[in-house]
Scaffold this active site. Structure first.
Site, short mmCIF file in Angstrom:
data_model
loop_
_atom_site.label_atom_id
_atom_site.label_comp_id
_atom_site.label_asym_id
_atom_site.label_seq_id
_atom_site.Cartn_x
_atom_site.Cartn_y
_atom_site.Cartn_z
N ASP A 30 0.84 -1.19 0.00
CA ASP A 30 0.00 0.00 0.00
C ASP A 30 0.89 1.25 0.00
O ASP A 30 1.89 1.32 0.70
CB ASP A 30 -0.92 0.00 1.23
CG ASP A 30 -2.06 0.98 1.10
OD1 ASP A 30 -3.22 0.53 0.99
OD2 ASP A 30 -1.81 2.21 1.10
N ILE A 31 0.50 2.25 -0.77
CA ILE A 31 1.29 3.47 -0.91
C ILE A 31 1.23 4.33 0.36
O ILE A 31 2.11 5.17 0.59
CB ILE A 31 0.79 4.27 -2.15
CG1 ILE A 31 1.88 5.17 -2.69
CG2 ILE A 31 -0.48 5.04 -1.83
CD1 ILE A 31 1.56 5.73 -4.07
N ASN A 86 -12.90 -3.06 2.52
CA ASN A 86 -13.81 -1.93 2.61
C ASN A 86 -14.74 -2.00 1.42
O ASN A 86 -14.28 -2.08 0.28
CB ASN A 86 -13.02 -0.62 2.60
CG ASN A 86 -12.09 -0.50 3.79
OD1 ASN A 86 -12.43 -0.93 4.90
ND2 ASN A 86 -10.91 0.06 3.58
N GLN A 93 -14.89 2.68 1.02
CA GLN A 93 -14.03 2.17 -0.05
C GLN A 93 -13.62 3.32 -0.96
O GLN A 93 -14.47 4.03 -1.48
CB GLN A 93 -14.79 1.11 -0.85
CG GLN A 93 -13.97 0.51 -1.98
CD GLN A 93 -14.75 -0.53 -2.78
OE1 GLN A 93 -15.93 -0.79 -2.49
NE2 GLN A 93 -14.11 -1.10 -3.79
N HIS A 99 -10.41 -5.36 -3.35
CA HIS A 99 -9.09 -5.70 -2.79
C HIS A 99 -9.21 -6.02 -1.32
O HIS A 99 -10.09 -5.52 -0.62
CB HIS A 99 -8.10 -4.53 -2.98
CG HIS A 99 -8.58 -3.22 -2.44
ND1 HIS A 99 -9.49 -2.43 -3.13
CD2 HIS A 99 -8.31 -2.56 -1.29
CE1 HIS A 99 -9.74 -1.33 -2.41
NE2 HIS A 99 -9.05 -1.40 -1.28
N HIS A 101 -6.96 -5.72 2.15
CA HIS A 101 -5.79 -5.19 2.84
C HIS A 101 -5.23 -6.30 3.72
O HIS A 101 -5.99 -7.00 4.40
CB HIS A 101 -6.19 -4.03 3.76
CG HIS A 101 -6.77 -2.85 3.06
ND1 HIS A 101 -6.08 -1.67 2.88
CD2 HIS A 101 -7.99 -2.65 2.49
CE1 HIS A 101 -6.85 -0.80 2.26
NE2 HIS A 101 -8.02 -1.36 2.00
#
Ligand code: AMP
Ligand code: ZN
Length: 113
Positions: A30-31, A86, A93, A99, A101
């Protein structure tokens, strides 16, 4: 989906730190990590959200869930981890490509805010 950021990552149009890839899924960091380890696992097939899954995705979702377990081990999450999805507006979301996490390497408070 031409305007989907995660499809673009899967197609290598946007860079990401890839953790794992096969023909069905992609996992990348994750960024904006919310834990010392925070990766995202996506199906390469564009599905907008959990609510948009259907019966034909049953096998793919089995693959996704088992991959989470395998990838968690390669990320060093022997002590446990949290898996989050989410969905929709109340789920807050942000990215409309389904996706999970995968979060770990700190103790996860419950309930989340
Ligand atoms: P969600 O709220 O479940 O849709 O979460 C979307 C997640 O995608 C957030 O944790 C973002 O930090 C993450 N994210 C957004 N853009 C990127 C990107 N280009 N590379 C990696 N992670 C991203
Ligand atoms: Zn997409």
């Amino acid at each position: 989906m031409s305007d989907c950021i995660f499809c673009k990552i899967a197609e290598r149009e946007i860079p990401a730190k890839i953790v794992y890839e096969d023909d069905k899924v992609l996992c990348f960091h994750d960024i904006n990590p919310q834990a010392p380890v925070h990766a995202l696992l996506i199906p390469k097939k564009h599905v907008a959200s959990m609510d948009d899954l259907n019966d034909e995705d049953r096998e793919l979702m089995g693959h996704v869930v088992l991959k989470i377990k395998e990838i968690a081990k390669t990320l060093g999450l022997e002590n446990g981890y949290r898996v989050v999805n989410n969905c929709g507006e109340d789920g807050m979301q942000e990215v409309k490509h389904f996706h999970f996490h995968i979060l770990g390497k700190r103790q996860m408070l419950w309930p989340p805010g």
